[in-house]
Design an enzyme around this catalytic site. Structure first.
Site, PDB file in Angstrom:
ATOM      1  N   SER A 193       0.765  -1.237   0.072  1.00  0.00           N
ATOM      2  CA  SER A 193      -0.104  -0.050   0.044  1.00  0.00           C
ATOM      3  C   SER A 193       0.720   1.186   0.240  1.00  0.00           C
ATOM      4  O   SER A 193       1.958   1.236   0.648  1.00  0.00           O
ATOM      5  CB  SER A 193      -0.996   0.074   1.330  1.00  0.00           C
ATOM      6  OG  SER A 193      -1.727  -1.040   1.268  1.00  0.00           O
TER       7      SER A 193
ATOM      8  N   ILE B 110      -6.312   7.775   2.833  1.00  0.00           N
ATOM      9  CA  ILE B 110      -6.789   7.134   1.488  1.00  0.00           C
ATOM     10  C   ILE B 110      -5.546   6.077   1.328  1.00  0.00           C
ATOM     11  O   ILE B 110      -4.364   6.512   1.483  1.00  0.00           O
ATOM     12  CB  ILE B 110      -6.608   7.903   0.442  1.00  0.00           C
ATOM     13  CG1 ILE B 110      -7.807   8.966   0.666  1.00  0.00           C
ATOM     14  CG2 ILE B 110      -6.998   7.196  -0.851  1.00  0.00           C
ATOM     15  CD1 ILE B 110      -9.283   8.396   0.962  1.00  0.00           C
ATOM     16  N   GLU B 111      -5.799   4.786   1.402  1.00  0.00           N
ATOM     17  CA  GLU B 111      -4.832   3.601   0.877  1.00  0.00           C
ATOM     18  C   GLU B 111      -5.032   3.096  -0.336  1.00  0.00           C
ATOM     19  O   GLU B 111      -6.257   2.583  -0.478  1.00  0.00           O
ATOM     20  CB  GLU B 111      -5.105   2.694   2.092  1.00  0.00           C
ATOM     21  CG  GLU B 111      -4.025   1.698   2.059  1.00  0.00           C
ATOM     22  CD  GLU B 111      -4.187   0.501   3.250  1.00  0.00           C
ATOM     23  OE1 GLU B 111      -3.508  -0.476   2.925  1.00  0.00           O
ATOM     24  OE2 GLU B 111      -5.123   0.730   3.870  1.00  0.00           O
ATOM     25  N   VAL B 112      -4.091   3.251  -1.394  1.00  0.00           N
ATOM     26  CA  VAL B 112      -4.101   2.698  -2.685  1.00  0.00           C
ATOM     27  C   VAL B 112      -3.221   1.375  -2.791  1.00  0.00           C
ATOM     28  O   VAL B 112      -2.044   1.341  -2.120  1.00  0.00           O
ATOM     29  CB  VAL B 112      -3.866   3.707  -3.684  1.00  0.00           C
ATOM     30  CG1 VAL B 112      -3.708   2.932  -5.029  1.00  0.00           C
ATOM     31  CG2 VAL B 112      -4.754   4.770  -3.799  1.00  0.00           C
TER      32      VAL B 112
END
Length: 130
Positions: A113, A124-126
């Site tokens: 992540s 916000i974690e992508v």
């Protein structure tokens, strides 16, 4: 008895247009305008079959969370785009990565992540699956 899928979630935000711009420009989501059951115009951002309804701070639709405040969410989004490409995109958008890439555990197994913040400070974690 069990639920089967998350249909939508709600974010309370300070500025709906700033939120739409961020989620569109930075995360590739689409603006969606619709009318609520009461006929009032509403705004959401969507991706795939998922939707995030946006409520303006101080004007949350009833019923609502007990304490709907901007910046209280922590959301993880999966992507099939390499994190290196996301890092380059975030840099180009002027969005600082506050952590990562780091190993995490997602809903179905290991993920890696990057973490950023939206205009309200939501985390916000992508992530990509390992």
């Amino acid at each position: 008895m069990s639920v089967i899928v998350l249909d939508h979630l709600v974010l309370t935000v300070a500025d709906i247009e700033a939120t739409v711009a961020f989620y569109g420009d930075v995360l590739g989501m689409l603006r969606e305008e619709f009318h609520g059951a009461d006929g009032a115009p509403r705004v959401a951002v969507s991706f795939g079959s998922q939707k995030i309804n946006l409520h303006a701070e101080g004007d949350a639709i009833e019923p609502r969370a007990v304490r709907p405040v901007p910046g209280s969410a922590d959301l993880c989004f999966l992507s099939d785009v390499p994190l290196e490409t996301w890092q380059e995109h975030f840099d180009a958008q002027g969005v600082p990565v506050i952590d990562g890439p780091v190993a995490r555990t997602g809903a179905t197994g290991p993920i890696t992540s990057l973490y950023i913040r939206d205009p309200d400070g939501n985390l916000i974690e992508v992530s990509v699956r390992d």
